[in-house]
Write an enzyme that holds these catalytic residues in place. Structure first.
Site, mmCIF file in Angstrom:
data_model
loop_
_atom_site.group_PDB
_atom_site.id
_atom_site.type_symbol
_atom_site.label_atom_id
_atom_site.label_comp_id
_atom_site.label_asym_id
_atom_site.label_seq_id
_atom_site.Cartn_x
_atom_site.Cartn_y
_atom_site.Cartn_z
ATOM 1 N N TYR A 125 0.785 -1.204 0.127
ATOM 2 C CA TYR A 125 -0.076 -0.002 -0.052
ATOM 3 C C TYR A 125 0.905 1.191 -0.022
ATOM 4 O O TYR A 125 0.705 2.007 -0.834
ATOM 5 C CB TYR A 125 -0.887 -0.171 1.231
ATOM 6 C CG TYR A 125 -1.740 1.241 1.392
ATOM 7 C CD1 TYR A 125 -2.386 1.599 0.366
ATOM 8 C CD2 TYR A 125 -1.383 1.979 2.750
ATOM 9 C CE1 TYR A 125 -2.976 2.914 0.731
ATOM 10 C CE2 TYR A 125 -2.057 3.257 2.767
ATOM 11 C CZ TYR A 125 -2.921 3.645 1.863
ATOM 12 O OH TYR A 125 -3.589 5.139 2.085
ATOM 13 N N LYS A 129 1.127 3.893 -2.905
ATOM 14 C CA LYS A 129 0.885 5.327 -2.947
ATOM 15 C C LYS A 129 2.054 6.222 -3.152
ATOM 16 O O LYS A 129 1.830 7.420 -3.681
ATOM 17 C CB LYS A 129 0.262 5.409 -1.469
ATOM 18 C CG LYS A 129 -1.228 4.763 -1.290
ATOM 19 C CD LYS A 129 -2.176 5.824 -1.957
ATOM 20 C CE LYS A 129 -2.736 6.926 -1.062
ATOM 21 N NZ LYS A 129 -3.927 7.507 -1.869
HETATM 22 N N1 LIG Z 1 -8.690 6.188 5.871
HETATM 23 C C1 LIG Z 1 -7.425 6.507 6.302
HETATM 24 O O1 LIG Z 1 -7.315 6.506 7.597
HETATM 25 C C2 LIG Z 1 -6.434 7.225 5.474
HETATM 26 C C3 LIG Z 1 -5.260 7.487 6.065
HETATM 27 C C4 LIG Z 1 -4.240 8.044 5.117
HETATM 28 C C5 LIG Z 1 -4.611 8.554 3.925
HETATM 29 N N2 LIG Z 1 -5.937 8.082 3.387
HETATM 30 C C6 LIG Z 1 -6.219 8.375 2.053
HETATM 31 O O2 LIG Z 1 -7.386 9.100 2.084
HETATM 32 C C7 LIG Z 1 -8.039 8.834 0.668
HETATM 33 C C8 LIG Z 1 -9.509 8.636 1.030
HETATM 34 O O3 LIG Z 1 -9.817 7.718 1.906
HETATM 35 P P1 LIG Z 1 -11.096 7.324 2.313
HETATM 36 O O4 LIG Z 1 -11.185 6.810 3.898
HETATM 37 O O5 LIG Z 1 -12.042 8.481 2.025
HETATM 38 O O6 LIG Z 1 -11.673 6.027 1.550
HETATM 39 P P2 LIG Z 1 -12.929 5.358 0.900
HETATM 40 O O7 LIG Z 1 -14.260 5.808 1.932
HETATM 41 O O8 LIG Z 1 -12.699 3.977 0.713
HETATM 42 O O9 LIG Z 1 -13.332 6.153 -0.447
HETATM 43 C C9 LIG Z 1 -12.552 5.875 -1.512
HETATM 44 C C10 LIG Z 1 -13.347 6.337 -2.729
HETATM 45 O O10 LIG Z 1 -12.608 5.822 -4.047
HETATM 46 C C11 LIG Z 1 -13.198 5.063 -4.841
HETATM 47 N N3 LIG Z 1 -12.253 4.125 -5.387
HETATM 48 C C12 LIG Z 1 -11.698 3.141 -5.246
HETATM 49 N N4 LIG Z 1 -10.978 2.658 -6.070
HETATM 50 C C13 LIG Z 1 -11.150 3.232 -7.235
HETATM 51 C C14 LIG Z 1 -11.060 3.197 -8.468
HETATM 52 N N5 LIG Z 1 -9.994 2.301 -8.981
HETATM 53 N N6 LIG Z 1 -11.377 3.995 -9.311
HETATM 54 C C15 LIG Z 1 -12.428 5.298 -9.006
HETATM 55 N N7 LIG Z 1 -12.749 5.281 -7.861
HETATM 56 C C16 LIG Z 1 -12.405 4.200 -6.915
HETATM 57 C C17 LIG Z 1 -14.128 4.415 -3.740
HETATM 58 O O11 LIG Z 1 -15.098 3.594 -4.321
HETATM 59 P P3 LIG Z 1 -15.845 1.999 -4.269
HETATM 60 O O12 LIG Z 1 -15.980 2.124 -2.619
HETATM 61 O O13 LIG Z 1 -17.010 2.129 -4.897
HETATM 62 O O14 LIG Z 1 -14.531 1.319 -4.757
HETATM 63 C C18 LIG Z 1 -14.580 5.339 -2.878
HETATM 64 O O15 LIG Z 1 -15.634 6.079 -3.354
HETATM 65 C C19 LIG Z 1 -7.287 7.382 -0.048
HETATM 66 O O16 LIG Z 1 -6.540 7.952 -1.090
HETATM 67 C C20 LIG Z 1 -6.314 7.027 1.025
HETATM 68 O O17 LIG Z 1 -5.317 6.458 0.588
HETATM 69 C C21 LIG Z 1 -6.738 7.382 3.972
#
Ligand SMILES: NC(=O)c1ccc[n+]([C@@H]2O[C@H](COP(=O)([O-])OP(=O)(O)OC[C@H]3O[C@@H](n4cnc5c(N)ncnc54)[C@H](OP(=O)(O)O)[C@@H]3O)[C@@H](O)[C@H]2O)c1
Length: 294
Positions: A125, A129
């Protein structure tokens, strides 16, 4: 301004859509059903149709275990999918604002990481990224890459089964009465609405580059849980998890704490102490919040 938000129904994406709309911007929200970022051609077509001033990308494959078992797919989305967005942004002359992660670091530093620190990801991961970051930075001239940590919001995290850490702790407390949490991993819990507001503020300037973007301060997961229980007056017994009580299938950085050095140098850091964001999330009244923060 016209803004495209990719991953618009995700935990962070939903708040970003709202934050830009609150400022009067015209937003085109794109869910995974609307756009698969790993497919180059539809990415360009969709984005060209709308002619955005800014493309915001939150889409990622970020279930760490799934990335480890499906590295091809993780790189297809987190690296090459992001490359597709970067190429589209470059061709359209558009700004690309991309969300990355604290997991680009190995966690061995004793203090907070700033933007000058060398990444050294421990997992597929983190590597995928980081590769995505490099594509953005090398292809899209007008870019913001924001690394964040331990985000939580009112909208469920789609990749992690719907419950954020706060909801999970409260659920376990109610079900079991005793909760064990690790105290050797340090993070900065960051509310998605605070991050979304920060992204809007940054989008108004042209100081493109790499930024760390988390709440202020830090805590272990154990300390985070303790604060949640104190603020909600939850009576469960909270204990530090024994070594190896929750063996990690994939290595994670022990220290994920980021310093918003770049935002502070710009005078644009809008983040609050993590405890304040937590109070707001939990709906703690302002009077009590002020007393607690003193
Ligand atoms: N969660 C954490 O603690 C954390 C920490 C640091 C950084 N981040 C980063 O923050 C960002 C957002 O996280 P989040 O918690 O909001 O995630 P999330 O709720 O899982 O949302 C991710 C979104 O991206 C969509 N998606 C996934 N794969 C895709 C693809 N191949 N093409 C187009 N859309 C796609 C998902 O749709 P589907 O669900 O329908 O696939 C969902 O709408 C990510 O980039 C992650 O790396 C997260």
């Amino acid at each position: 301004m016209r803004i495209v938000v990719v991953g618009s129904n995700g935990q962070l994406g939903s708040d970003i859509v709202r934050a830009f709309q609150d400022k009067g911007d015209e937003v085109l929200p794109l869910t995974h059903a609307d756009l698969e970022i790993a497919d180059a051609e539809p990415v360009v077509r969709k984005l060209r149709e709308f002619e955005p001033g800014i493309i915001v990308n939150t889409a990622a494959m970020h279930n760490v275990e799934a990335c480890e078992s499906q590295p091809d797919r993780a790189f297809a989305v987190n690296a090459l999918g992001v490359r597709n967005l970067a190429l589209a942004a470059r061709d359209l002359g558009t700004v690309l604002m991309h969300v990355s992660t604290d997991y680009v670091f190995d966690g061995s530093k004793s203090g907070p990481y700033d933007e000058q620190d060398l990444p050294n990801p421990l997992s597929v991961y983190g590597n995928s990224k980081l590769a995505g970051e490099y594509f953005v930075r090398s292809i899209a001239e007008k870019h913001f890459v924001l690394r964040t940590s331990a985000i939580y919001g009112k909208n469920p995290c789609r990749a992690k089964g719907g419950l954020n850490f706060i909801q999970l702790m409260l659920k376990l407390a109610n079900q079991r009465g005793e909760v064990h949490v690790v105290d050797d991993e340090f993070v900065t819990p960051t509310p998605t609405n605070d991050l979304a507001r920060q992204m809007v503020a940054l989008s108004r300037c042209d100081s493109y580059g790499l930024y760390h973007a988390t709440s202020e301060g830090s805590c272990s997961w154990f300390e985070f849980a303790r604060e949640i229980f104190e603020l909600t007056n939850t009576k469960a017994v909270l204990k530090i998890a024994a070594p190896n009580e929750f063996p990690a299938k994939v290595p994670r950085p022990k220290n994920s704490v980021l310093e918003n050095r770049g935002l502070k140098l710009l005078g644009l850091n809008t983040f609050r102490p993590w405890q304040e964001g937590l109070c707001d999330y939990l709906g703690i009244p302002q009077s009590l919040k002020t007393a607690l923060m003193q």
